[in-house]
Design an enzyme around this catalytic site. Structure first.
Site, PDB file in Angstrom:
ATOM      1  N   LYS A 164      -8.130   7.729 -18.921  1.00  0.00           N
ATOM      2  CA  LYS A 164      -8.437   8.296 -20.228  1.00  0.00           C
ATOM      3  C   LYS A 164      -7.225   8.221 -21.163  1.00  0.00           C
ATOM      4  CE  LYS A 164     -12.330   9.372 -18.116  1.00  0.00           C
ATOM      5  NZ  LYS A 164     -12.364   9.131 -16.674  1.00  0.00           N
ATOM      6  N   ASP A 209      -7.061  19.997 -13.498  1.00  0.00           N
ATOM      7  CA  ASP A 209      -7.420  18.709 -14.088  1.00  0.00           C
ATOM      8  C   ASP A 209      -7.056  18.785 -15.565  1.00  0.00           C
ATOM      9  OD1 ASP A 209      -8.671  16.554 -15.315  1.00  0.00           O
ATOM     10  OD2 ASP A 209     -10.487  16.673 -14.096  1.00  0.00           O
ATOM     11  N   ARG A 245       0.841  -1.201   0.000  1.00  0.00           N
ATOM     12  CA  ARG A 245       0.000   0.000   0.000  1.00  0.00           C
ATOM     13  C   ARG A 245       0.878   1.254   0.000  1.00  0.00           C
ATOM     14  NH1 ARG A 245      -1.229   2.114   4.543  1.00  0.00           N
ATOM     15  NH2 ARG A 245      -1.610   0.140   5.625  1.00  0.00           N
ATOM     16  N   TYR A 256     -16.185  18.083 -14.776  1.00  0.00           N
ATOM     17  CA  TYR A 256     -16.645  16.701 -14.720  1.00  0.00           C
ATOM     18  C   TYR A 256     -17.650  16.512 -13.587  1.00  0.00           C
ATOM     19  CZ  TYR A 256     -16.418  11.710 -13.605  1.00  0.00           C
ATOM     20  OH  TYR A 256     -16.739  10.415 -13.299  1.00  0.00           O
TER      21      TYR A 256
END
Length: 385
Positions: free
Chosen positions: A201, A176, A52, A104
């Protein structure tokens, strides 16, 4: 257009973060599918303790993220929303955020439905004019969050101008950069403090992985975000990291085709007698064209449009009539996608807010892929009728 770094881009993307495996000579970064690491003695390890916190495959990808965004530090997350979540966790109750009013829907949902109830105040502002931000700046403003181009109306925000306002107020700025990708735009070079991507994306590029990332230059900011990353645990697995590493290697050639196809399809749509308006920042009469030309290297393959028959029924007919353009959420893959923001990617935004910001119920969004442009045009032609 800016081309000063373009001669190095292909080499950077192919080699970023990757070195031959020292134990085998494997040219591709191995997938370290492990949850833990053997220690030589208590507290003595080889730089890895628990997956992690650290993983060699993820470390290679995080290096690549930094390289392609012209930053010093990269951090990988389980999704773009998880990366956004980490940035907001830098804040405290009572802090204020100025966010773009066109963005978004998942980001809006995270801000309004999750963090707002913890006492963080969000102001949604039209950032096409940087001066619109001034009225909301105050000592409590700790973050300016923006997208450019915006999702789905393709509005352009002047990153350098907004960054100047943020710095004057002692405020962090996060961009972003998902729609543009690092190939077209590098916000850190323009003064942003943090760049966020939904790596699902364009960076992954093949619609086969969910991931997000943050890139920054400030070591102290990196340590804060790394602490959040390992403490909250929204990290990607090594296979997902491998897939994005592979995707980055072809980002430059894919983006070239996305841009070429996007230009052709935007021109086709604008010339079609049944199309009312095309939202694409590469048109010279686009309100943000001059800024886009200044801060981007090309204009990309994302666009939206509306029909002259502006009914929702007609939009749904078009959305259901394509064959190459797949009706699906997401974007940035090699295949072309068609989307209805009002009922899909932006459904979490209240209708009255969507309409006020210009996102109508009949708006159609396209993610133009890298297929043959003529085939894509014919598919749209028959769908529009």
């Amino acid at each position: 257009m800016k081309h000063e770094k373009e001669t190095r881009t292909a080499t950077q993307y192919i080699h970023a973060g990757t070195v031959p495996d020292p134990s085998t000579g494997a040219i591709m970064t191995p997938i370290y599918q492990t949850s833990t690491y053997v220690q030589e003695a208590p507290g003595q390890n080889k730089g890895y303790e628990y997956a992690r916190s650290q993983n060699p495959t993820r470390a290679a990808l995080e290096t690549a993220y930094a390289v392609i965004e012209h930053g010093k530090f990269g951090l990988a997350f389980g999704s773009g929303v998880a990366a956004t979540d980490a940035v907001i966790k830098l804040l405290s109750p009572g802090d204020e955020v100025i966010a773009a009013n066109d963005m978004y829907g998942g980001t809006y949902r995270l801000f309004s439905k999750i963090f707002q109830k913890y006492g963080i105040v969000f102001h949604y502002v039209d950032m096409q004019q940087a001066d619109n931000i001034r009225a909301h700046l105050n000592p409590k403003t700790k973050l300016i969050w923006t997208e450019t181009p915006t999702n789905p109306l393709m509005n352009i925000v002047d990153i350098a101008a907004v960054s100047a306002l943020a710095k004057a107020n002692g405020t962090l700025m996060c961009v972003d950069n998902t729609f543009a990708s690092p190939y077209l735009q590098n916000p850190l070079d323009l003064g942003a403090d943090i760049v966020m991507h939904s790596a699902t994306k364009y960076l992954g590029g093949h619609s086969d992985v969910i991931q997000g990332c943050l890139v920054m230059n400030d070591p102290a900011l990196r340590e804060q975000l790394y602490f959040i990353q390992k403490s909250c645990g929204a990290v990607p697995g090594p296979m997902d990291c491998f897939l994005v590493l592979r995707g980055i290697k072809t980002l430059h050639v894919r983006m070239q085709r996305h841009c070429e196809n996007g230009r052709k399809i935007a021109a086709f749509l604008r010339s079609h007698p049944k199309v009312s308006k095309v939202y694409w920042c590469g048109f010279e009469d686009h309100p943000g064209y001059a800024i886009a030309k200044k801060q981007m290297r090309d204009f990309g393959g994302m666009m939206s449009f509306t029909m002259k028959d502006d009914s929702v029924e007609n939009a749904r007919r078009v959305l259901s009539s394509t064959s190459l353009f797949a009706l699906a959420e997401s974007l940035g893959g090699v295949e072309s996608l068609i989307n209805h923001p009002a009922s899909m990617t932006h459904a979490s935004i209240p209708r009255e807010e969507r309409i006020r910001n210009g996102l109508t119920d009949s708006l159609i969004r396209l993610s133009v892929g890298i297929e043959d442009a003529d085939d894509l045009i014919e598919d749209l032609r028959q769908a529009i009728g």
